[in-house]
Design a protein around this motif. Structure first.
Motif, PDB file in Angstrom:
ATOM      1  N   GLY A  41      16.755  12.055 -27.111  1.00 18.32           N
ATOM      2  CA  GLY A  41      17.958  11.416 -26.564  1.00 18.32           C
ATOM      3  C   GLY A  41      18.313  11.929 -25.177  1.00 18.32           C
ATOM      4  N   VAL A  42      17.326  12.377 -24.431  1.00 19.11           N
ATOM      5  CA  VAL A  42      17.552  12.892 -23.074  1.00 19.11           C
ATOM      6  C   VAL A  42      16.832  11.964 -22.100  1.00 19.11           C
ATOM      7  CG1 VAL A  42      17.169  14.862 -21.527  1.00 19.11           C
ATOM      8  CG2 VAL A  42      17.651  15.262 -23.957  1.00 19.11           C
ATOM      9  N   LYS A  43      17.531  11.641 -20.998  1.00 23.19           N
ATOM     10  CA  LYS A  43      16.949  10.709 -20.033  1.00 23.19           C
ATOM     11  C   LYS A  43      15.785  11.364 -19.272  1.00 23.19           C
ATOM     12  CE  LYS A  43      19.004   7.448 -16.819  1.00 23.19           C
ATOM     13  NZ  LYS A  43      20.241   7.114 -16.119  1.00 23.19           N
ATOM     14  N   LEU A  44      14.686  10.660 -19.174  1.00 26.87           N
ATOM     15  CA  LEU A  44      13.537  11.142 -18.406  1.00 26.87           C
ATOM     16  C   LEU A  44      13.622  10.576 -16.989  1.00 26.87           C
ATOM     17  CD1 LEU A  44      10.712  12.506 -18.169  1.00 26.87           C
ATOM     18  CD2 LEU A  44       9.733  10.369 -19.029  1.00 26.87           C
ATOM     19  N   ARG A  45      13.711  11.494 -16.017  1.00 26.53           N
ATOM     20  CA  ARG A  45      13.711  11.080 -14.604  1.00 26.53           C
ATOM     21  C   ARG A  45      12.419  11.614 -13.999  1.00 26.53           C
ATOM     22  NH1 ARG A  45      17.418   9.531 -10.793  1.00 26.53           N
ATOM     23  NH2 ARG A  45      19.211   9.824 -12.155  1.00 26.53           N
ATOM     24  N   PRO A  46      11.326  10.868 -14.066  1.00 25.58           N
ATOM     25  CA  PRO A  46      10.035  11.402 -13.640  1.00 25.58           C
ATOM     26  C   PRO A  46       9.975  11.685 -12.144  1.00 25.58           C
ATOM     27  CG  PRO A  46       9.847   9.075 -14.188  1.00 25.58           C
ATOM     28  CD  PRO A  46      11.239   9.474 -14.566  1.00 25.58           C
ATOM     29  N   HIS A  47       9.289  12.774 -11.807  1.00 26.04           N
ATOM     30  CA  HIS A  47       9.108  13.158 -10.410  1.00 26.04           C
ATOM     31  C   HIS A  47       7.852  12.484  -9.860  1.00 26.04           C
ATOM     32  CE1 HIS A  47       9.435  15.429  -6.803  1.00 26.04           C
ATOM     33  NE2 HIS A  47      10.331  16.263  -7.290  1.00 26.04           N
ATOM     34  N   MET A  48       7.950  12.017  -8.626  1.00 23.91           N
ATOM     35  CA  MET A  48       6.861  11.245  -8.004  1.00 23.91           C
ATOM     36  C   MET A  48       5.927  12.087  -7.144  1.00 23.91           C
ATOM     37  SD  MET A  48       7.478   8.215  -9.076  1.00 23.91           S
ATOM     38  CE  MET A  48       8.272   8.715 -10.585  1.00 23.91           C
ATOM     39  N   LYS A  49       6.231  13.382  -7.021  1.00 26.15           N
ATOM     40  CA  LYS A  49       5.553  14.222  -6.021  1.00 26.15           C
ATOM     41  C   LYS A  49       4.050  14.352  -6.204  1.00 26.15           C
ATOM     42  CE  LYS A  49       6.107  18.748  -6.474  1.00 26.15           C
ATOM     43  NZ  LYS A  49       4.817  19.220  -7.010  1.00 26.15           N
ATOM     44  N   THR A  50       3.555  14.195  -7.426  1.00 27.00           N
ATOM     45  CA  THR A  50       2.135  14.437  -7.689  1.00 27.00           C
ATOM     46  C   THR A  50       1.265  13.311  -7.130  1.00 27.00           C
ATOM     47  OG1 THR A  50       2.726  15.660  -9.654  1.00 27.00           O
ATOM     48  CG2 THR A  50       0.450  14.886  -9.533  1.00 27.00           C
ATOM     49  N   HIS A  51       1.686  12.059  -7.369  1.00 30.51           N
ATOM     50  CA  HIS A  51       0.828  10.912  -7.008  1.00 30.51           C
ATOM     51  C   HIS A  51       1.347  10.124  -5.812  1.00 30.51           C
ATOM     52  CE1 HIS A  51       3.841   8.280  -8.793  1.00 30.51           C
ATOM     53  NE2 HIS A  51       3.994   9.265  -9.657  1.00 30.51           N
ATOM     54  N   LYS A  52       2.684   9.956  -5.705  1.00 31.13           N
ATOM     55  CA  LYS A  52       3.326   9.249  -4.590  1.00 31.13           C
ATOM     56  C   LYS A  52       2.834   7.804  -4.454  1.00 31.13           C
ATOM     57  CE  LYS A  52       3.777  13.651  -2.121  1.00 31.13           C
ATOM     58  NZ  LYS A  52       4.583  14.225  -1.071  1.00 31.13           N
ATOM     59  N   THR A  53       2.597   7.142  -5.564  1.00 28.59           N
ATOM     60  CA  THR A  53       2.153   5.739  -5.514  1.00 28.59           C
ATOM     61  C   THR A  53       3.125   4.849  -6.292  1.00 28.59           C
ATOM     62  OG1 THR A  53       0.834   5.832  -7.550  1.00 28.59           O
ATOM     63  CG2 THR A  53      -0.295   6.431  -5.499  1.00 28.59           C
ATOM     64  N   ILE A  54       3.089   3.568  -5.949  1.00 32.53           N
ATOM     65  CA  ILE A  54       3.934   2.593  -6.644  1.00 32.53           C
ATOM     66  C   ILE A  54       3.405   2.356  -8.054  1.00 32.53           C
ATOM     67  CG2 ILE A  54       4.684   0.155  -6.631  1.00 32.53           C
ATOM     68  CD1 ILE A  54       5.970   2.016  -4.463  1.00 32.53           C
ATOM     69  N   GLU A  55       2.090   2.220  -8.156  1.00 32.32           N
ATOM     70  CA  GLU A  55       1.493   1.856  -9.450  1.00 32.32           C
ATOM     71  C   GLU A  55       1.786   2.906 -10.511  1.00 32.32           C
ATOM     72  OE1 GLU A  55       0.066   1.915  -6.503  1.00 32.32           O
ATOM     73  OE2 GLU A  55      -1.052   0.062  -6.132  1.00 32.32           O
ATOM     74  N   CYS A  56       1.638   4.172 -10.136  1.00 34.49           N
ATOM     75  CA  CYS A  56       1.844   5.243 -11.104  1.00 34.49           C
ATOM     76  C   CYS A  56       3.342   5.381 -11.427  1.00 34.49           C
ATOM     77  CB  CYS A  56       1.270   6.547 -10.570  1.00 34.49           C
ATOM     78  SG  CYS A  56       0.985   7.764 -11.832  1.00 34.49           S
ATOM     79  N   ALA A  57       4.181   5.125 -10.415  1.00 35.36           N
ATOM     80  CA  ALA A  57       5.630   5.161 -10.644  1.00 35.36           C
ATOM     81  C   ALA A  57       6.026   4.080 -11.651  1.00 35.36           C
ATOM     82  CB  ALA A  57       6.371   4.953  -9.331  1.00 35.36           C
ATOM     83  N   ASP A  58       5.404   2.918 -11.554  1.00 38.14           N
ATOM     84  CA  ASP A  58       5.687   1.845 -12.520  1.00 38.14           C
ATOM     85  C   ASP A  58       5.335   2.285 -13.939  1.00 38.14           C
ATOM     86  OD1 ASP A  58       6.870  -0.096 -10.987  1.00 38.14           O
ATOM     87  OD2 ASP A  58       4.989  -1.081 -10.442  1.00 38.14           O
ATOM     88  N   ILE A  59       4.205   2.984 -14.051  1.00 40.40           N
ATOM     89  CA  ILE A  59       3.787   3.447 -15.387  1.00 40.40           C
ATOM     90  C   ILE A  59       4.777   4.502 -15.901  1.00 40.40           C
ATOM     91  CG2 ILE A  59       1.975   4.703 -16.646  1.00 40.40           C
ATOM     92  CD1 ILE A  59      -0.056   3.345 -14.699  1.00 40.40           C
ATOM     93  N   MET A  60       5.179   5.412 -15.019  1.00 41.49           N
ATOM     94  CA  MET A  60       6.068   6.502 -15.455  1.00 41.49           C
ATOM     95  C   MET A  60       7.472   6.019 -15.793  1.00 41.49           C
ATOM     96  SD  MET A  60       4.947   9.430 -12.748  1.00 41.49           S
ATOM     97  CE  MET A  60       5.317  11.013 -13.456  1.00 41.49           C
ATOM     98  N   THR A  61       7.926   4.953 -15.117  1.00 43.71           N
ATOM     99  CA  THR A  61       9.284   4.453 -15.378  1.00 43.71           C
ATOM    100  C   THR A  61       9.265   3.302 -16.388  1.00 43.71           C
ATOM    101  OG1 THR A  61       9.185   2.882 -13.515  1.00 43.71           O
ATOM    102  CG2 THR A  61      10.136   5.044 -13.061  1.00 43.71           C
ATOM    103  N   GLY A  62       8.125   3.021 -16.950  1.00 44.66           N
ATOM    104  CA  GLY A  62       8.017   1.905 -17.893  1.00 44.66           C
ATOM    105  C   GLY A  62       8.339   0.587 -17.212  1.00 44.66           C
ATOM    106  N   GLY A  63       8.119   0.535 -15.893  1.00 40.56           N
ATOM    107  CA  GLY A  63       8.336  -0.714 -15.142  1.00 40.56           C
ATOM    108  C   GLY A  63       9.774  -0.924 -14.691  1.00 40.56           C
TER     109      GLY A  63
END
Ligand SMILES: Cc1ncc(COP(=O)(O)O)c(C=O)c1O
Length: 375
Positions: A41-63
């Motif tokens: 029940g805790v919000k996941l705010r993924p960090h983008m620093k590792t990949h810095k791409t749109i595609e991977c950010a979409d995967i991490m944020t579930g779109g």
């Protein structure tokens, strides 16, 4: 000249050195983290620093393209330009970037900055936001990490939180502690000790704030601590890990993941035989791997997949020297032009060396991801 490699071809079609990303592993790592924190029940705010791409950010944020952390303002602008919002720039506010932060705060629904010094608050107050907007500010606490942040136990930390909460045109949005000290851990027990301590210190600080009538969000996290969360973390509002989407050899040594979870590799080719030194030369120097990990692995700067008997001894800009851990090399086993696969020690550092990542599923190329760069 552009590369002529096409989707559908095998990884061996790539020119080397090349960073390759296993899409199935990325999706699995991302989904596992999403599920872990949904359950808590805790919000996941993924960090983008590792990949810095749109595609991977979409995967991490579930779109959703919402609720991310970035390490540079360059990343913040890149994601904002691609329709992302609810962005937290989790880096002690650099004074030269206040105006750019103001513009993003006025443009996005929710752009958040972070600070750990009263002078930074003064900088924000000198630049009031337009259209009745307020600065959304996270206070960075040092709960044992020993990098940025005001020490959680210092009275100044509480005073700064009160000043942020009381300032005109500014809102204390949250309290942020990064538990990077989990990187010194070995094994789940040690990781969870740091996760528990960081949570406790953060929640104690939140309790002190309540006495002054101040409530706000709380966020802690790192890949090790979020890979093995402790029950106490249910008291947090958010967590902010990032590296988990790729993982790396370092994370497997810490105990965050297994080697099978690591989603990135650097492909390199053998370009020289040096029998007089009992060494192979490869076409991956530090520009293809980074120098991160020096002295940390028995196999040198990386793990050479499928060759536990080899070590990457040293690298110059465009060359690497590989030699056996013991004994004489059989050069017939390593013809010039043949491929070796390096598993990076630190995927954030390795990714930073590459202008493009080649994405594959089960060894078949699926496309390219282009990261943003700069600050
Ligand atoms: C401020 C901050 N937050 C979050 C993270 C993400 O942590 P990790 O790389 O362990 O996933 C980092 C990583 O360096 C960080 O510096």
């Amino acid at each position: 000249m552009r590369s002529t490699v096409m989707d559908g071809q095998p990884l061996s079609a790539l020119c080397t050195p090349a960073m390759v990303v296993d899409l199935d592993k990325v999706k699995k790592n991302a989904q596992r983290m999403i599920e872990k924190f949904e359950k808590l029940g805790v919000k996941l705010r993924p960090h983008m620093k590792t990949h810095k791409t749109i595609e991977c950010a979409d995967i991490m944020t579930g779109g959703s393209r919402r609720c991310i952390v970035v390490s540079t303002l360059g990343e913040a602008c890149f994601y904002a330009d691609h329709g992302f919002d609810d962005i937290l720039y989790a880096y002690s506010l650099p004074f030269d970037k206040v105006e750019r932060c103001a513009i993003l705060s006025e443009r996005l629904e929710l752009f958040q900055v972070l600070l750990d010094h009263p002078d930074a608050l003064k900088q924000l107050r000198k630049r009031p936001l337009k259209c009745g907007r307020r600065w959304h500010v996270w206070l960075k606490l040092d709960c044992g990490n020993g990098r940025a942040g005001i020490l959680h136990s210092e009275p100044e930390a509480l005073r700064l939180a009160q000043s942020i909460a009381a300032a005109d045109g500014v809102e204390l949005t949250g309290v942020y502690a990064h538990c990077g000290n989990t990187y010194n851990c070995r094994g789940v027990q040690q990781i969870q000790r740091v996760a528990k301590d960081t949570t406790t210190f953060t929640m104690q600080f939140m309790e002190k704030l309540k006495i002054f009538g101040i409530t706000c969000k709380s966020s802690i996290g790192s890949t090790p601590s979020c890979s093995h969360p402790v029950q106490d973390m249910v008291h947090l509002t958010e967590v902010h890990p990032g590296n988990y989407v790729f993982y790396d050899v370092q994370q497997s040594i810490i105990g965050s993941c297994s080697v099978e979870d690591i989603a990135v590799r650097v492909l390199t080719r053998i370009i020289g035989h040096c029998p007089h030194r009992n060494q192979l030369l490869i076409d991956c120097g530090w520009t293809g791997l980074s120098l991160d990990g020096a002295g940390k692995l028995p196999t040198g700067y990386a793990v050479i997949e499928g060759h536990p008997d080899l070590m990457l001894l040293s690298m110059t800009q465009e060359h690497g020297k590989v030699e056996p851990l013991s004994g004489k090399l059989d050069f017939n086993m390593y013809p010039l032009g043949s491929l070796l696969t390096l598993i990076p020690y630190h995927s954030c550092a390795t990714a930073a060396m590459h202008p493009v990542y080649h994405v594959h599923s089960e060894g078949v190329l699926m496309g390219k991801w282009k990261p943003t760069r700069g600050w």
